[in-house]
Design an enzyme around this catalytic site. Structure first.
Site, PDB file in Angstrom:
ATOM      1  N   GLU A  35       0.868  -1.181   0.000  1.00  0.00           N
ATOM      2  CA  GLU A  35       0.000   0.000   0.000  1.00  0.00           C
ATOM      3  C   GLU A  35       0.902   1.227   0.000  1.00  0.00           C
ATOM      4  O   GLU A  35       1.790   1.335   0.868  1.00  0.00           O
ATOM      5  CB  GLU A  35      -0.915   0.013   1.224  1.00  0.00           C
ATOM      6  CG  GLU A  35      -1.888   1.175   1.213  1.00  0.00           C
ATOM      7  CD  GLU A  35      -2.769   1.236   2.450  1.00  0.00           C
ATOM      8  OE1 GLU A  35      -3.488   2.247   2.601  1.00  0.00           O
ATOM      9  OE2 GLU A  35      -2.724   0.299   3.272  1.00  0.00           O
ATOM     10  N   ARG A 262       4.628 -12.663  10.293  1.00  0.00           N
ATOM     11  CA  ARG A 262       5.346 -11.391  10.220  1.00  0.00           C
ATOM     12  C   ARG A 262       6.608 -11.474  11.084  1.00  0.00           C
ATOM     13  O   ARG A 262       6.616 -12.088  12.147  1.00  0.00           O
ATOM     14  CB  ARG A 262       4.448 -10.270  10.737  1.00  0.00           C
ATOM     15  CG  ARG A 262       5.085  -8.894  10.751  1.00  0.00           C
ATOM     16  CD  ARG A 262       4.260  -7.936  11.594  1.00  0.00           C
ATOM     17  NE  ARG A 262       2.939  -7.723  11.037  1.00  0.00           N
ATOM     18  CZ  ARG A 262       2.652  -6.806  10.115  1.00  0.00           C
ATOM     19  NH1 ARG A 262       3.602  -6.034   9.654  1.00  0.00           N
ATOM     20  NH2 ARG A 262       1.429  -6.668   9.670  1.00  0.00           N
ATOM     21  N   LYS A 272       4.047   1.322   9.863  1.00  0.00           N
ATOM     22  CA  LYS A 272       4.183   2.540   9.045  1.00  0.00           C
ATOM     23  C   LYS A 272       3.658   3.757   9.796  1.00  0.00           C
ATOM     24  O   LYS A 272       4.203   4.857   9.684  1.00  0.00           O
ATOM     25  CB  LYS A 272       3.430   2.375   7.732  1.00  0.00           C
ATOM     26  CG  LYS A 272       4.137   1.513   6.699  1.00  0.00           C
ATOM     27  CD  LYS A 272       3.340   1.569   5.402  1.00  0.00           C
ATOM     28  CE  LYS A 272       3.848   0.572   4.397  1.00  0.00           C
ATOM     29  NZ  LYS A 272       2.982   0.508   3.210  1.00  0.00           N
TER      30      LYS A 272
END
Length: 557
Positions: A35, A262, A272
């Site tokens: 993204e 992850r 982020k």
């Protein structure tokens, strides 16, 4: 064959099992779907390495797809940075795709779901919708708008698209099951209204698809065979498949979502949102600050693409989350730079020495560029009467285990001569200003004389003061002082910022570095690895310390 299967990670095992079933190698296709709402970080490097690595292993195409469905947070700057990072890491994508390319198709499919009774427009507030979702042990409540007529839903959805309704007044929801055990299946939102321009589509759209609606359908459009996501998307898989089934036609090939864990990293954050806050509050200088775990920050600090790829490969793909110590990443870059970085001499805490019996004005000595690379060649370095050495490399008095310079004892100067400390000059406070030495002119390195073969226990780096170039040197430490800065839910992660994460000093380097270019990498002998920072100009050299020659952090802690 059993040995080969054992060496595969579980993702590769999934693909191999599919190939034994009804998949052929021709249908294999992967994607990396960031993204564009921030810069990529070291965690993304693992995903990049996984997907593009699979492409290489199976000779299959890999798309770079931007999931650009939220104009409130996405910018072209991030798109450009992501493309630069993926290319810099050494990967080439088959197609550059955008979820926004599919906005019309997604809208058309949404219309079809409304007509089939599988979606409806809800006019409740977000708070009301959340309150009706229920809990894992209590079913949700149906929206009072759940049974709107198809005609009314179509009219409202069209008005939403045209910007004729207020932002936030309505959403489009899938009609699934408000009592589903998986709460994501309790009539999830497919579209929300946002009256914000999109970085690619401008003001064309006033509604934007939610990630869960856009993601699987984008995979379907691109005919991705395996859609690999991190573990938090495991509950989303059921919804991913539900949406695909609603658009499927006989004979269609449907993508398969599978999940891997992850990776978390010590002494940093990889959210982020949290990284953006570091930038916004001026704690770091930008997304590419060398203390940041972003790929651009690591690049600026002097990390190599190979070191990051090797790191991602070495930590592997797992089914459970764990914390990877940043020391392992530092090991990988140290190992790579050792092979490729030219050796040079730089002094970061200078102490002046004067060779009292040196009578020449200057001479140029031969220095090997990299003993690990037989093709690296050599260079000339200037030598003169007055030199800088590291302050910590001299003591007036020291025990037998101190093999550097001390009064009355000898050391070798790298690529030069053996010297002996004779006396010191101090200021009024007792700080040593100069060390006066003598040298043995027959001990010149590489001269082949018997004296040059004489062994002394210490070898020091140095620079000629007359020829030395002053340089700004930035020494970096961990950005956070604790291993897991965002683990304590009672404290703000910013409370754990390391106040000593950056030290800026003036050092001196040999003149060969005057022509160095931005991002050129070097080993400062006996100190560590450094690279030229982008702040360098014709008037000022700026070096970033990449990593020390050995793991000092592990020893310190």
């Amino acid at each position: 064959m059993a040995e080969e299967t054992k060496s595969l990670n579980f993702i590769e095992q999934i693909i191999e099992e599919d190939l034994k079933g009804n998949y052929t190698k021709e249908v294999l296709k992967f994607r990396f779907p960031p993204e564009p709402n921030g810069y990529l970080h070291i965690g993304h490097a693992s995903s990049i390495n996984l997907n593009f690595g699979l492409g290489k292993r199976y000779n299959a195409p890999v798309n770079l797809r931007f999931d650009d469905t939220n104009p409130a947070k996405e910018e072209q700057e991030y798109v450009d940075a992501i493309k630069k990072d993926v290319e810099w890491l050494g990967f080439t994508w088959s197609k550059e795709c955008y979820a926004s390319d599919y906005f019309q198709q997604l809208y058309d499919w949404a219309i079809a779901l409304i007509k089939n009774g599988d979606a409806y427009v809800d006019s409740q507030t977000s708070e009301e919708i959340a309150a009706q979702k229920g809990t894992p042990t209590k079913p949700g409540e149906e929206s009072p708008f759940r049974n709107r007529s198809i005609e009314e839903n179509l009219a409202l959805f069209e008005a939403m698209k045209n910007g004729e309704t207020n932002e936030g007044a309505h959403v489009l929801r899938a009609r699934i099951d408000m009592a589903a055990g998986n709460m994501l299946m309790r009539d999830p939102i497919m579209y929300r209204t946002l009256h914000k321009p999109h970085h690619r589509t401008g003001n064309t759209w006033k509604i934007y698809p939610m990630y869960d609606w856009a993601h699987g359908e984008s995979d379907f459009i691109e005919q991705i065979s395996h859609s690999f996501c991190t573990l938090e998307f495991l509950p989303h898989r059921e919804l991913y498949n539900w949406f695909l089934k609603k658009i499927e036609k006989p004979g269609d090939f449907l993508p398969k979502q599978r999940e891997f864990a992850r990776r978390n990293f010590s002494h940093t954050v990889v959210s982020k949102r949290k990284l953006a806050k570091l930038v916004q509050e001026g704690i770091v200088t930008g997304w590419d600050d060398p203390r940041m775990p972003t790929i651009s920050g690591l690049r600026r600090r002097g990390y190599t693409p190979a070191s990051i790829r090797n790191f991602a490969t070495s930590i592997g793909i797992a089914k459970r989350e764990n914390v990877v110590d940043l020391s392992h990443l530092e090991f990988c870059v140290r190992e790579d730079l050792n092979k490729i970085a030219p050796r040079v001499m730089g002094v970061i805490d200078p102490l002046k020495i004067v060779i009292t019996n040196y009578e020449e004005e200057e001479e140029w000595l031969t220095a090997e560029n990299n003993p690990e690379d037989e093709h690296a060649g050599s260079r000339q370095v200037p030598f003169s009467k007055e030199l800088y050495i590291e302050r910590e490399d001299f003591r007036e008095e020291a025990n037998r285990k101190f093999f550097r310079l001390k009064l009355g004892k000898e050391v070798r100067l790298k690529n030069a001569y053996i010297i002996k400390a004779e006396s010191v000059v101090k200021d009024a406070e007792g700080k040593i200003l100069e060390v006066h030495c003598t040298y043995d002119k027959d001990t010149k390195s590489g001269s082949g004389t018997e004296a040059s073969q004489r062994k002394v226990k210490g070898t020091l780096h140095w620079v000629s003061i007359k020829h030395a170039i002053p340089a700004e040197i930035r020494l970096y430490d961990r950005l956070f002082s604790v291993e897991s800065p965002d683990a304590d839910k009672e404290k703000d992660y910013l409370e754990f910022i390391n106040p000593n994460s950056l030290e800026v000093i003036t050092g001196y380097v040999e003149p060969s570095l005057q022509e160095a270019k931005i991002l050129d990498k070097f080993q400062f002998q006996r100190i560590g690895y450094f690279c030229i920072d982008k702040d360098t100009s014709a008037k000022k050299l700026v070096f970033n310390k990449t990593v020390g020659l050995r793991d000092s952090w592990g020893k310190k802690n």
